[in-house]
Design an enzyme around this catalytic site. Structure first.
Site, PDB file in Angstrom:
ATOM      1  N   HIS A  29     107.675 -23.678  58.641  1.00  0.00           N
ATOM      2  CA  HIS A  29     108.116 -22.861  58.020  1.00  0.00           C
ATOM      3  C   HIS A  29     109.549 -22.755  57.949  1.00  0.00           C
ATOM      4  CE1 HIS A  29     104.492 -21.331  56.793  1.00  0.00           C
ATOM      5  NE2 HIS A  29     103.896 -20.784  57.956  1.00  0.00           N
ATOM      6  N   GLU A  33     120.422 -23.460  78.852  1.00  0.00           N
ATOM      7  CA  GLU A  33     121.140 -22.825  79.787  1.00  0.00           C
ATOM      8  C   GLU A  33     122.045 -23.897  80.583  1.00  0.00           C
ATOM      9  OE1 GLU A  33     119.184 -18.792  81.603  1.00  0.00           O
ATOM     10  OE2 GLU A  33     118.233 -20.583  81.893  1.00  0.00           O
ATOM     11  N   TRP A  40     133.202 -12.580  86.726  1.00  0.00           N
ATOM     12  CA  TRP A  40     132.622 -12.823  85.017  1.00  0.00           C
ATOM     13  C   TRP A  40     133.542 -11.974  84.184  1.00  0.00           C
ATOM     14  CZ3 TRP A  40     129.784 -10.627  80.987  1.00  0.00           C
ATOM     15  CH2 TRP A  40     129.328 -11.756  80.300  1.00  0.00           C
TER      16      TRP A  40
END
Ligand code: G6P
Length: 621
Positions: A505, A489, A74
């Site tokens: 909001h 994901e 990774w």
């Protein structure tokens, strides 16, 4: 973040290394490589992309070796290209690395000044040079490693071979996980136990700053000064069979379906059925800390953080102690206010997430009792915590966490009930009822899994929408966050979780006919203790929020409770959960949001178990 493996023994290591890397691929999968040693020289094979590429490269290679190391990457330093893939070979040394060497640039400058040519953009290759440089000065292999390690800043797990000692593997750890597997005339080094479970279940976990020197017949653990230290051999209970997909198309799907069993395994042993009371066995002597505390901090990352948010509701409602929840990466650096009569709870599936570990070390250094909730036995977090409650969910392989989440939630529920009991904030009838409710949760989960066909249909219908909101109120709000996280994901679609009251909001500006809002609005058969109207109020307010979405032509997928015709009539899609208490509903709600994400991902053709850019265990900051 990167999986590493080493083998020394009697068998030709190609298949062993590849199989181990397959089990480690969840840790990173942008490139992979192996190195073996035969006839006094290394053979190094590296490949950009997934492990399949490396397998193809090795298919017709006949190796004559009995020693090798491997890596699945990774990328942190340097793009995920073959040149940066591990193993890194430099002169008489080849190594694989997991972690980040923070002062590599300093070393690199000195190596280049000494005339060394650096081939890759990685921090790892620098370490191979440093060891080789020492060996070129006449220092023996093991000693050379030992001399280089203290000069490195940052985190590492290394597995290293040298042409000068053709049967020996040296492993070293500081901050990144590493263990030794003890076989019959063979030794393994690996990032985790899953990698080697097919061959041995006897392991020794290395501690930070320790090194191991392994040959086929023996291993020796050395401390930072090179002095041999005693180590405990642990017997692992997980079996290699648990690591397969057993007929499921993906690990994630298998793990979603395993949730009733995972929950049963997590709960059982912690319930005194005759008194209908929860007594968590892993708490042991740590229990005495629970009486004295007046405030709780829960710290975690990712999905585990969402479980922590549910824990806040449980602990506050059952024990009336104030709880704050923090991202581990924030907690550590904000100089948190911690007192000795606080309790810190650290939640991690893997027990190796560096941010969470670092946060726990910070809390421990302040003398605060630290409790871990963890799925992996003897992981670093579990070993360093004052006590660990294990989620017995079994190995979780899919990068997107599912069964670990509901098991963590069940542990937090049980812990909160026990704390409510200890702090006398629950009546006997209340904690008995809460005990009964968690015991029957796995059966309710079985029912919820029966929604899969209908979820599949909806996934097909909505897979081409590009924006999803997940909304809930109160204890359902953390599930909204988790639902959105699952979807982004594994499908790469844009999804956000909100407390439903916040829609107006800002986010409501985005609502239109091409936006889907997931409304998590179950009714509850019971309320938080001393708060008898909460569930009703939340439900009514959620219905009002749903109307606001409908008025703007937004699409609505609602998860509610059976027989809720009011919600069913207003939603475009409605899934009904069996009736359950407010504290149980989050565990049931998790299943439809997980299954929806899974089926959308399946339809879109993404890599469900190994989504792009992610890794299951994040051992860098
Ligand atoms: C990574 C994984 C997530 C996980 C998080 C925390 O980001 O991709 O699925 O939730 O780490 O992991 P932990 O092992 O500490 O629970």
């Amino acid at each position: 973040m990167c999986g590493i493996i080493g083998y020394t023994g009697e068998k030709e290591p190609k298949e062993t290394l590849l199989q181990a890397l397959k089990r480690l691929e969840y840790r990173g999968y942008d490139s992979a490589g192996i190195a073996t040693l035969e006839g006094g020289d290394f053979r190094v094979y590296r490949c950009e992309g997934r492990l399949e590429g490396l397998e193809a490269k090795l298919k017709d290679e006949h190796l004559q070796s009995t020693i090798g190391i491997g890596h699945t990457r990774w990328a942190t330093h340097g793009a995920p290209i073959e040149r940066n893939a591990h193993p890194h070979r430099v002169g008489s040394v080849v190594l694989v690395h997991n972690g980040i060497v923070e002062n590599y640039a300093h070393h690199k400058a000195k190596l280049e000044a000494a005339g060394r040519k650096i081939q890759s953009d990685t921090d790892s290759e620098i370490v191979a040079h440093l060891i080789d440089q020492k060996m070129a000065e006449g220092v023996a292999f093991v000693k050379a490693v030992q001399l280089v390690l203290p000069t490195l800043e940052g985190s590492y797990a290394f597995v290293i071979m040298s042409t000068t000692e053709p049967n020996t593997i040296v492993a070293a750890r500081n901050g990144s996980p590493l263990l030794i597997g003890i076989g019959e005339k063979e030794m393994y080094c690996a990032s985790d136990v899953q990698a080697i479970l097919s061959w041995t279940n006897k392991v020794v976990y290395l501690e930070d700053k320790q090194m191991a020197v392994c040959t086929p017949s023996r291993y020796e653990i050395l401390d930072a000064a090179g002095v041999p230290v005693k180590s405990e051999v642990k017997q692992i209970k997980w079996t290699a069979d648990e690591l397969g997909k057993v007929g499921y198309a993906h690990f994630m799907l298998k793990e979603i379906h395993e949730q009733p069993r995972a929950l049963t395994n997590t709960i059982e042993g912690n319930i005194n059925h005759s008194d209908e009371i929860i007594a968590i066995k892993d708490l042991g002597l740590f229990r005495k800390n629970l009486k004295a505390i007046n405030r709780v901090s829960i710290v975690a990352c990712g999905t585990s953080l969402h479980a922590g948010l549910l824990g806040k509701y449980y602990i506050e409602q059952f024990s009336r102690l104030p709880v704050e929840v923090d991202y581990a990466s924030e907690f550590r650096y904000r100089n948190p206010i911690l007192e000795r009569d606080n309790l810190c709870i650290f939640i991690s599936q893997s027990g190796e997430t560096l941010d969470t570990l670092a946060a726990m070390r910070e809390a421990k250094s302040r003398g605060v009792p630290c409790l871990a909730i963890c799925n992996v036995r003897d992981s670093t977090l579990a070993r360093e915590a004052d006590a660990t409650i294990y989620t017995n969910a079994g190995p979780e392989i899919g990068v997107a966490s599912t069964k670990a989440f509901t098991a963590q939630t069940a542990v937090l529920y049980m812990l909160a009930v026990e704390m409510g009991h200890i702090h006398a904030s629950l009546f006997k009838t209340q904690y008995q009822e809460l005990t009964r409710e968690i015991v029957r949760t796995p059966f309710l989960m079985e029912k919820v899994l029966g929604l899969e066909e209908s979820i599949k249909k909806a996934a097909a219908e909505y897979q081409d929408f590009r924006c999803f909101f997940y909304v809930g109120r109160g204890i359902y709000y953390p599930v909204a966050l988790e639902g959105a996280l699952k979807l982004k994901e594994i499908t790469y679609l844009h999804a956000e979780g909100y407390p439903a009251g916040e829609l107006k909001h800002g986010p409501i500006a985005l609502i239109s006919e091409d936006v889907v809002t997931f409304v998590l609005a179950p009714q509850a058969s019971s309320n938080p203790p001393n708060n008898p109207t909460t569930s009703r109020v939340y439900y009514d307010k959620l219905m009002a929020n749903l109307e606001e979405v409908k008025a703007r032509n937004g699409k609505i997928i609602a998860v509610g409770t059976e027989n809720d015709s009011r919600l069913a009539e207003r939603a475009d899609v409605f899934w009904a959960l069996p009736s359950a208490g407010w504290a149980i509903n989050p565990m049931l709600l998790s299943i439809p949001v997980q299954l929806f994400a899974y089926h959308v991902a399946l339809n879109l053709g993404t890599d469900v178990d190994k989504p792009r850019n992610l890794a299951k265990s994040v051992t860098v900051e």
